[in-house]
Design a protein around this motif. Sequence first.
Motif, PDB file in Angstrom:
ATOM      1  N   ALA A 286       0.835  -1.089   0.118  1.00 36.71           N
ATOM      2  CA  ALA A 286      -0.002   0.032  -0.106  1.00 36.71           C
ATOM      3  C   ALA A 286       0.871   1.050   0.077  1.00 36.71           C
ATOM      4  O   ALA A 286       0.620   2.195  -0.437  1.00 36.71           O
ATOM      5  N   LEU A 287       2.333   1.175   0.624  1.00 41.65           N
ATOM      6  CA  LEU A 287       3.061   2.597   0.949  1.00 41.65           C
ATOM      7  C   LEU A 287       3.430   2.466  -0.379  1.00 41.65           C
ATOM      8  O   LEU A 287       4.280   3.767  -0.893  1.00 41.65           O
ATOM      9  N   PHE A 288       4.298   1.490  -1.482  1.00 46.29           N
ATOM     10  CA  PHE A 288       4.945   1.623  -2.239  1.00 46.29           C
ATOM     11  C   PHE A 288       3.830   2.538  -3.482  1.00 46.29           C
ATOM     12  O   PHE A 288       4.109   3.165  -4.001  1.00 46.29           O
ATOM     13  N   ARG A 289       2.580   2.021  -3.032  1.00 43.64           N
ATOM     14  CA  ARG A 289       1.495   2.182  -4.584  1.00 43.64           C
ATOM     15  C   ARG A 289       1.684   3.603  -3.628  1.00 43.64           C
ATOM     16  O   ARG A 289       1.377   4.414  -5.420  1.00 43.64           O
ATOM     17  N   GLU A 290       1.022   3.971  -2.917  1.00 45.64           N
ATOM     18  CA  GLU A 290       1.088   5.002  -2.509  1.00 45.64           C
ATOM     19  C   GLU A 290       2.494   5.549  -3.202  1.00 45.64           C
ATOM     20  O   GLU A 290       2.018   7.670  -4.050  1.00 45.64           O
ATOM     21  N   ALA A 291       3.418   6.016  -3.077  1.00 43.62           N
ATOM     22  CA  ALA A 291       4.216   6.208  -3.446  1.00 43.62           C
ATOM     23  C   ALA A 291       4.561   7.143  -4.832  1.00 43.62           C
ATOM     24  O   ALA A 291       4.898   7.958  -5.645  1.00 43.62           O
ATOM     25  N   LEU A 292       3.915   5.694  -5.602  1.00 47.61           N
ATOM     26  CA  LEU A 292       4.051   5.935  -6.599  1.00 47.61           C
ATOM     27  C   LEU A 292       3.100   6.591  -7.409  1.00 47.61           C
ATOM     28  O   LEU A 292       3.097   7.413  -8.627  1.00 47.61           O
TER      29      LEU A 292
ATOM     30  N   ILE B 162      13.176   0.357  -3.953  1.00 47.90           N
ATOM     31  CA  ILE B 162      12.048  -0.456  -3.130  1.00 47.90           C
ATOM     32  C   ILE B 162      12.026  -2.334  -3.670  1.00 47.90           C
ATOM     33  O   ILE B 162      11.987  -3.176  -3.657  1.00 47.90           O
ATOM     34  N   LEU B 163      11.839  -2.070  -4.797  1.00 46.24           N
ATOM     35  CA  LEU B 163      11.735  -3.012  -6.245  1.00 46.24           C
ATOM     36  C   LEU B 163      12.434  -4.124  -6.047  1.00 46.24           C
ATOM     37  O   LEU B 163      13.007  -4.937  -5.990  1.00 46.24           O
ATOM     38  N   THR B 164      13.793  -3.622  -6.233  1.00 40.62           N
ATOM     39  CA  THR B 164      15.135  -4.232  -5.717  1.00 40.62           C
ATOM     40  C   THR B 164      15.796  -4.461  -4.590  1.00 40.62           C
ATOM     41  O   THR B 164      15.544  -5.963  -4.641  1.00 40.62           O
ATOM     42  N   LEU B 165      16.010  -3.238  -3.769  1.00 42.88           N
ATOM     43  CA  LEU B 165      16.172  -4.138  -2.312  1.00 42.88           C
ATOM     44  C   LEU B 165      15.662  -4.804  -1.706  1.00 42.88           C
ATOM     45  O   LEU B 165      16.106  -5.597  -0.325  1.00 42.88           O
TER      46      LEU B 165
ATOM     47  N   GLU C  44       2.966  -9.896  -9.323  1.00 41.84           N
ATOM     48  CA  GLU C  44       2.988 -10.903  -9.985  1.00 41.84           C
ATOM     49  C   GLU C  44       4.795 -11.383 -10.921  1.00 41.84           C
ATOM     50  O   GLU C  44       4.822 -12.275 -10.218  1.00 41.84           O
ATOM     51  N   LYS C  45       4.912 -10.202 -11.004  1.00 39.62           N
ATOM     52  CA  LYS C  45       6.456 -10.356 -11.536  1.00 39.62           C
ATOM     53  C   LYS C  45       7.160  -8.776 -11.461  1.00 39.62           C
ATOM     54  O   LYS C  45       6.095  -7.733 -11.831  1.00 39.62           O
ATOM     55  N   VAL C  46       8.564  -9.267 -11.410  1.00 43.68           N
ATOM     56  CA  VAL C  46       9.284  -7.577 -11.171  1.00 43.68           C
ATOM     57  C   VAL C  46      10.467  -8.357 -11.899  1.00 43.68           C
ATOM     58  O   VAL C  46      11.368  -9.520 -12.292  1.00 43.68           O
ATOM     59  N   GLU C  47      11.039  -7.332 -13.515  1.00 40.78           N
ATOM     60  CA  GLU C  47      11.699  -7.399 -14.044  1.00 40.78           C
ATOM     61  C   GLU C  47      12.351  -6.202 -13.992  1.00 40.78           C
ATOM     62  O   GLU C  47      11.574  -5.272 -14.176  1.00 40.78           O
ATOM     63  N   PHE C  48      13.931  -6.126 -13.963  1.00 39.38           N
ATOM     64  CA  PHE C  48      14.836  -5.256 -13.919  1.00 39.38           C
ATOM     65  C   PHE C  48      16.712  -5.594 -14.797  1.00 39.38           C
ATOM     66  O   PHE C  48      16.995  -6.985 -14.535  1.00 39.38           O
ATOM     67  N   GLN C  49      17.438  -4.222 -14.313  1.00 38.76           N
ATOM     68  CA  GLN C  49      18.390  -4.782 -15.274  1.00 38.76           C
ATOM     69  C   GLN C  49      19.302  -4.129 -13.970  1.00 38.76           C
ATOM     70  O   GLN C  49      19.258  -2.980 -13.515  1.00 38.76           O
TER      71      GLN C  49
END
Length: 146
Positions: A17-23, A50-53, A76-81
């Motif tokens: 919820a807090l992550f979505r609020e920041a976005l 937040i997504l990566t760490l 459901e899924k996170v992708e990053f480089q």
Amino acid sequence: MVHSSVLSRFNEDRAWALFREALVADLDDTQEGTTRAGTHLGAMAGTVDILTLSFAGLQTEANALTFDPRLPTHLEKVEFQIQYRGHLIDVALSIDSLLIRLHPSTAPPIYVGSAGAYVELAGGESTDLFEARRGLQNKSTPDLTR
């Protein structure tokens, strides 16, 4: 964002919820004009952290790149480089897989790990760390002090 990061280890729903609020604050400019002024640039970088760490649990150890994922059920899924020791690395995390793919490179091989299971990868190689973790449960941890 700090609260979301900390809560990712203890209260998944509140962290989400807090992550979505920041976005939403950045994407919808809920503070009326501060996004255009660049005020939220740091906040957007924080959401990537937040997504990566926090959600992917990315950490660097002495000689390994490790993951301790805690993916919220809403995601459901996170992708990053990332770049690490001369390698460009694609990371794709879902509830049942943690795919690590190194782009072709002449950089020395690296170790990647999760839950104590480590795999050595060279440029152009890939692994699913969840699968490796299941298969390597009874094998010893490599010497990562070199």
